[in-house]
Design a protein around this motif. Sequence first.
Motif, PDB file in Angstrom:
ATOM      1  N   VAL A 244     -44.741  14.546   3.958  1.00 39.47           N
ATOM      2  CA  VAL A 244     -44.657  13.094   3.778  1.00 39.47           C
ATOM      3  C   VAL A 244     -44.849  12.730   2.310  1.00 39.47           C
ATOM      4  N   LEU A 245     -45.871  13.303   1.680  1.00 35.46           N
ATOM      5  CA  LEU A 245     -46.139  13.006   0.274  1.00 35.46           C
ATOM      6  C   LEU A 245     -44.994  13.487  -0.611  1.00 35.46           C
ATOM      7  N   THR A 246     -44.522  14.696  -0.367  1.00 32.73           N
ATOM      8  CA  THR A 246     -43.408  15.240  -1.146  1.00 32.73           C
ATOM      9  C   THR A 246     -42.146  14.407  -0.938  1.00 32.73           C
ATOM     10  N   GLY A 247     -41.893  14.009   0.303  1.00 29.23           N
ATOM     11  CA  GLY A 247     -40.728  13.184   0.593  1.00 29.23           C
ATOM     12  C   GLY A 247     -40.768  11.851  -0.144  1.00 29.23           C
ATOM     13  N   LEU A 248     -41.928  11.227  -0.174  1.00 28.31           N
ATOM     14  CA  LEU A 248     -42.065   9.960  -0.901  1.00 28.31           C
ATOM     15  C   LEU A 248     -41.855  10.162  -2.395  1.00 28.31           C
ATOM     16  N   TYR A 249     -42.475  11.186  -2.935  1.00 26.86           N
ATOM     17  CA  TYR A 249     -42.403  11.461  -4.366  1.00 26.86           C
ATOM     18  C   TYR A 249     -40.972  11.797  -4.792  1.00 26.86           C
ATOM     19  N   PHE A 250     -40.321  12.678  -4.042  1.00 27.32           N
ATOM     20  CA  PHE A 250     -38.948  13.056  -4.369  1.00 27.32           C
ATOM     21  C   PHE A 250     -37.972  11.904  -4.122  1.00 27.32           C
ATOM     22  N   SER A 251     -38.268  11.025  -3.170  1.00 23.88           N
ATOM     23  CA  SER A 251     -37.426   9.840  -2.961  1.00 23.88           C
ATOM     24  C   SER A 251     -37.490   8.930  -4.179  1.00 23.88           C
ATOM     25  N   TRP A 252     -38.675   8.790  -4.747  1.00 31.51           N
ATOM     26  CA  TRP A 252     -38.843   7.990  -5.964  1.00 31.51           C
ATOM     27  C   TRP A 252     -38.045   8.617  -7.107  1.00 31.51           C
TER      28      TRP A 252
ATOM     29  N   ALA B  90     -41.772  12.242 -24.253  1.00 30.41           N
ATOM     30  CA  ALA B  90     -42.827  13.150 -23.778  1.00 30.41           C
ATOM     31  C   ALA B  90     -43.902  12.386 -23.007  1.00 30.41           C
ATOM     32  N   GLY B  91     -44.231  11.194 -23.473  1.00 30.31           N
ATOM     33  CA  GLY B  91     -45.228  10.378 -22.776  1.00 30.31           C
ATOM     34  C   GLY B  91     -44.806  10.057 -21.356  1.00 30.31           C
ATOM     35  N   GLU B  92     -43.552   9.665 -21.188  1.00 26.27           N
ATOM     36  CA  GLU B  92     -43.038   9.361 -19.852  1.00 26.27           C
ATOM     37  C   GLU B  92     -43.025  10.608 -18.976  1.00 26.27           C
ATOM     38  N   PHE B  93     -42.672  11.745 -19.570  1.00 27.86           N
ATOM     39  CA  PHE B  93     -42.660  13.007 -18.829  1.00 27.86           C
ATOM     40  C   PHE B  93     -44.046  13.300 -18.248  1.00 27.86           C
ATOM     41  N   PHE B  94     -45.080  13.173 -19.079  1.00 25.86           N
ATOM     42  CA  PHE B  94     -46.432  13.472 -18.606  1.00 25.86           C
ATOM     43  C   PHE B  94     -46.959  12.397 -17.656  1.00 25.86           C
ATOM     44  N   LEU B  95     -46.527  11.160 -17.838  1.00 25.63           N
ATOM     45  CA  LEU B  95     -46.915  10.119 -16.881  1.00 25.63           C
ATOM     46  C   LEU B  95     -46.291  10.380 -15.512  1.00 25.63           C
ATOM     47  N   ILE B  96     -45.067  10.883 -15.490  1.00 30.32           N
ATOM     48  CA  ILE B  96     -44.437  11.243 -14.211  1.00 30.32           C
ATOM     49  C   ILE B  96     -45.151  12.448 -13.607  1.00 30.32           C
ATOM     50  N   TRP B  97     -45.525  13.407 -14.453  1.00 28.98           N
ATOM     51  CA  TRP B  97     -46.209  14.604 -13.971  1.00 28.98           C
ATOM     52  C   TRP B  97     -47.531  14.223 -13.309  1.00 28.98           C
ATOM     53  N   PHE B  98     -48.290  13.357 -13.940  1.00 33.05           N
ATOM     54  CA  PHE B  98     -49.571  12.910 -13.380  1.00 33.05           C
ATOM     55  C   PHE B  98     -49.345  11.567 -12.689  1.00 33.05           C
TER      56      PHE B  98
ATOM     57  N   MET C 101     -38.362  15.910 -13.469  1.00 29.43           N
ATOM     58  CA  MET C 101     -39.230  15.016 -14.243  1.00 29.43           C
ATOM     59  C   MET C 101     -38.636  14.758 -15.625  1.00 29.43           C
ATOM     60  N   TYR C 102     -38.105  15.813 -16.243  1.00 31.34           N
ATOM     61  CA  TYR C 102     -37.450  15.708 -17.548  1.00 31.34           C
ATOM     62  C   TYR C 102     -36.274  14.736 -17.482  1.00 31.34           C
ATOM     63  N   PHE C 103     -35.444  14.888 -16.460  1.00 32.37           N
ATOM     64  CA  PHE C 103     -34.259  14.050 -16.288  1.00 32.37           C
ATOM     65  C   PHE C 103     -34.644  12.579 -16.168  1.00 32.37           C
ATOM     66  N   VAL C 104     -35.611  12.292 -15.291  1.00 27.70           N
ATOM     67  CA  VAL C 104     -36.009  10.903 -15.047  1.00 27.70           C
ATOM     68  C   VAL C 104     -36.657  10.307 -16.297  1.00 27.70           C
ATOM     69  N   ALA C 105     -37.531  11.074 -16.961  1.00 30.49           N
ATOM     70  CA  ALA C 105     -38.195  10.570 -18.169  1.00 30.49           C
ATOM     71  C   ALA C 105     -37.184  10.279 -19.269  1.00 30.49           C
ATOM     72  N   LYS C 106     -36.237  11.186 -19.461  1.00 28.42           N
ATOM     73  CA  LYS C 106     -35.215  10.992 -20.495  1.00 28.42           C
ATOM     74  C   LYS C 106     -34.321   9.800 -20.164  1.00 28.42           C
TER      75      LYS C 106
END
Length: 196
Positions: free
Chosen positions: A50-58, A157-165, A135-140
């Motif tokens: 469920v968590l992975t599905g929500l995260y990957f849907s985003w 890079a900031g967006e990349f790490f914000l997506i990571w965390f 994460m790289y794709f979405v941040a870029k």
Amino acid sequence: MKKILYLKHWQLFALFIGVPVLFQIAAFSAAVSGNDPMLILFFLPIISLVLTGLYFSWFYTLGVNLQGKLPAREKMNLSRFKLFLLIPSVYILAISVFMTGAYFVDLPISGPEFLVPGLLVPVHLFSMFCIFYSMYFVAKALKTVEWRRPVTFSDFAGEFFLIWFFPIGIWFLQPRINAIFAAGGEADEEKFDFEA
């Protein structure tokens, strides 16, 4: 699915954190009331899915919809993004099914039957690479749409790490995502000239 782009940061946070917590409460309640602790092991992969599905849907919704807002000369490989998001999705589904079965069925841990779990390390590493690429794709894409010009990794890079965390990053990224999609609605048709 596009509605996820218009959710406020607190709504998205509640969705990502609240739904899995409710599943955990239900799992622990069922295990305690049924006096069967193994029931928790049955529910944990479901919670993970469920968590992975929500995260990957985003991720998917962001990647696909930001692609439509990219400047004309800055298109990114959307097919690769979709494939690299599908691979960890399938992997996590497969590993969840396997782990659930491992608790309820006596699986051998050596010999040729154990060959499939022995292949999990390279598949797991590749799946991690695919997630980092997503994460790289979405941040870029996010930074490119905001700045309306080509960007380098140091720019996003900031967006990349914000997506990571992501539990923390949602509070900072989602208002910016809301602003992008509230202002433009559908994909902008404007062409950009980067030869300045």
